[in-house]
Design a protein around this motif. Structure first.
Motif, PDB file in Angstrom:
ATOM      1  N   VAL A 102       0.996  -1.140   0.126  1.00 31.58           N
ATOM      2  CA  VAL A 102       0.152   0.093   0.107  1.00 31.58           C
ATOM      3  C   VAL A 102       1.048   1.275  -0.098  1.00 31.58           C
ATOM      4  O   VAL A 102       0.598   2.397  -0.563  1.00 31.58           O
ATOM      5  N   ALA A 103       1.906   1.208   0.789  1.00 29.39           N
ATOM      6  CA  ALA A 103       2.797   2.455   0.958  1.00 29.39           C
ATOM      7  C   ALA A 103       4.014   2.511  -0.140  1.00 29.39           C
ATOM      8  O   ALA A 103       4.971   2.825   0.076  1.00 29.39           O
ATOM      9  N   PHE A 104       3.715   2.092  -1.386  1.00 32.60           N
ATOM     10  CA  PHE A 104       4.831   1.796  -2.244  1.00 32.60           C
ATOM     11  C   PHE A 104       5.562   3.164  -2.663  1.00 32.60           C
ATOM     12  O   PHE A 104       6.711   3.168  -2.975  1.00 32.60           O
ATOM     13  N   LYS A 105       5.047   4.357  -2.786  1.00 36.47           N
ATOM     14  CA  LYS A 105       5.379   5.558  -3.274  1.00 36.47           C
ATOM     15  C   LYS A 105       6.283   5.909  -1.953  1.00 36.47           C
ATOM     16  O   LYS A 105       7.220   6.908  -2.363  1.00 36.47           O
ATOM     17  N   SER A 106       6.302   5.846  -0.897  1.00 36.01           N
ATOM     18  CA  SER A 106       7.062   6.298   0.240  1.00 36.01           C
ATOM     19  C   SER A 106       8.012   5.319   0.794  1.00 36.01           C
ATOM     20  O   SER A 106       8.912   5.509   1.570  1.00 36.01           O
ATOM     21  N   GLY A 107       8.252   4.220  -0.008  1.00 30.85           N
ATOM     22  CA  GLY A 107       9.189   3.118   0.325  1.00 30.85           C
ATOM     23  C   GLY A 107       8.508   2.101   1.430  1.00 30.85           C
ATOM     24  O   GLY A 107       9.382   1.116   1.546  1.00 30.85           O
ATOM     25  N   GLY A 108       7.700   2.356   1.662  1.00 29.61           N
ATOM     26  CA  GLY A 108       6.710   1.422   2.826  1.00 29.61           C
ATOM     27  C   GLY A 108       7.724   1.117   4.069  1.00 29.61           C
ATOM     28  O   GLY A 108       7.957  -0.019   4.575  1.00 29.61           O
ATOM     29  N   HIS A 109       8.197   2.058   4.635  1.00 35.54           N
ATOM     30  CA  HIS A 109       8.748   2.044   6.115  1.00 35.54           C
ATOM     31  C   HIS A 109       7.843   1.525   6.980  1.00 35.54           C
ATOM     32  O   HIS A 109       8.322   0.358   7.731  1.00 35.54           O
TER      33      HIS A 109
END
Length: 252
Positions: free
Chosen positions: A67-74
Motif C-alpha cells: 500500500v505504501a509503495f510511493k513512500s518506500g513502505g517503511h
C-alpha cells in the motif's frame, strides 16, 4: 557508452504522509486483528497461538508495504531512522532529512492509531465480553513475559537491529521479490526473538495502538501500562540506528 537513467521524480511530502499513514494502518489492523482473533472470547481463532500471530503480523507487513509503495513502505520509525543513519534515501524521489523523517514518523504513529481503532471496531462485540485486561491490552501493544526493563530493552534493540540490518542488505540483492523477504523476516523474528517482549520492533506499532487503548471505551480494559511504554520506543530506535550505522560499515 552507457545511457544515464532518467532522474527520479521527487515525491511530495503529502504523498509520503498519505502512503505511510495508510500502509501503517493496514499493518496494524491486520496485526492487532490477528492478536484479537487469537485472544478474545468467542472468536473463531481463539487459541490460535503464537505461530498464527506471527504469520498474521508478517502478512500485515506485506500488505502495508504494498500500500505504501510511493513512500518506500517503511511503516516503522526504526526503519526510517535506520535508513537515515545508513545514508540512504528514504525512497526513490524522497531524500533523507530531518523534516522528511518527522513526516514519516507522524504518519506512522497516526496510521497505527487508526489501524488499532479499526481492529477494535471489527471485534467490538468480543471486546465487550469478559476477558483478562492483559489480553485486551496485548491486542494493542506489547508487554514483557518477565518484567526486567534493562533486559527487555536489550531484547528490543537486538530484534530491531536484525530487522533493519537485514532490510538494508535486501537492498543489495538484485532479486525482485517485493515485500516477501521482509514478510518472512518479520515472521522469523517473531518466532525466534518474540518470546521475551512480544517483538514490538516498531515504536509506532506500539505507541499508536497504546494511545488508542487508553482512549477507546473498552469494557474492563484496565490500564495501558505506560510504565513500560518507553521500552518499545527506545529499544527499536536504538536498534534501528545501530543497524543503519553497522550496515554502512559492513554492507556498504
Amino acid at each position: 557508452m552507457a545511457i544515464a537513467a532518467p532522474p527520479t521524480e521527487p515525491v511530495p511530502l503529502g504523498t509520503v504522509f498519505a502512503h505511510e499513514l495508510l500502509g501503517t494502518m493496514i499493518l496494524i489492523v491486520l496485526g492487532a486483528g490477528v492478536v484479537a482473533n487469537a485472544l478474545l472470547p468467542d472468536s473463531k481463532g481463539k487459541g490460535g497461538g503464537n505461530l498464527m500471530i506471527n504469520v498474521g503480523w508478517g502478512i500485515g507487513v506485506m500488505a502495508g508495504v504494498y500500500v505504501a509503495f510511493k513512500s518506500g513502505g517503511h511503516l516503522n520509525p526504526a526503519v526510517t531512522l535506520g535508513l537515515w543513519a545508513n545514508g540512504a534515501d528514504f525512497a526513490p524521489g524522497v531524500p533523507a532529512g530531518a523534516t522528511t523523517a518527522l513526516v514519516y514518523i507522524a504518519a506512522q504513529v497516526l496510521g497505527a492509531f487508526l489501524g488499532a481503532v479499526l481492529a477494535w471496531l471489527a471485534y467490538r462485540d468480543h471486546f465487550d465480553r469478559e476477558a483478562p485486561a492483559g489480553d485486551k491490552l496485548a491486542i494493542f501493544s506489547t508487554g514483557p513475559a518477565i518484567r526486567s526493563y534493562g533486559n527487555n530493552l536489550i531484547t528490543e534493540v537486538i530484534a530491531t537491529f536484525v530487522l533493519v540490518f537485514v532490510i538494508v542488505t535486501f537492498g543489495q540483492n538484485p532479486a525482485q521479490l517485493g515485500p516477501l523477504p521482509v514478510t518472512l523476516l518479520v515472521i522469523g523474528i517473531g518466532a525466534s526473538l518474540g518470546g521475551p517482549t512480544g517483538y514490538a520492533i516498531n515504536p509506532a506499532r506500539d505507541l499508536g495502538p497504546r494511545i488508542a487503548h487508553a482512549l477507546l471505551p473498552i469494557k474492563g480494559k484496565g490500564g495501558s501500562d505506560w510504565a513500560y511504554a518507553w521500552v518499545p520506543i527506545l529499544g527499536p530506535v536504538l536498534g534501528g540506528v545501530l543497524a543503519g550505522v553497522a550496515a554502512t560499515a559492513f554492507v556498504g
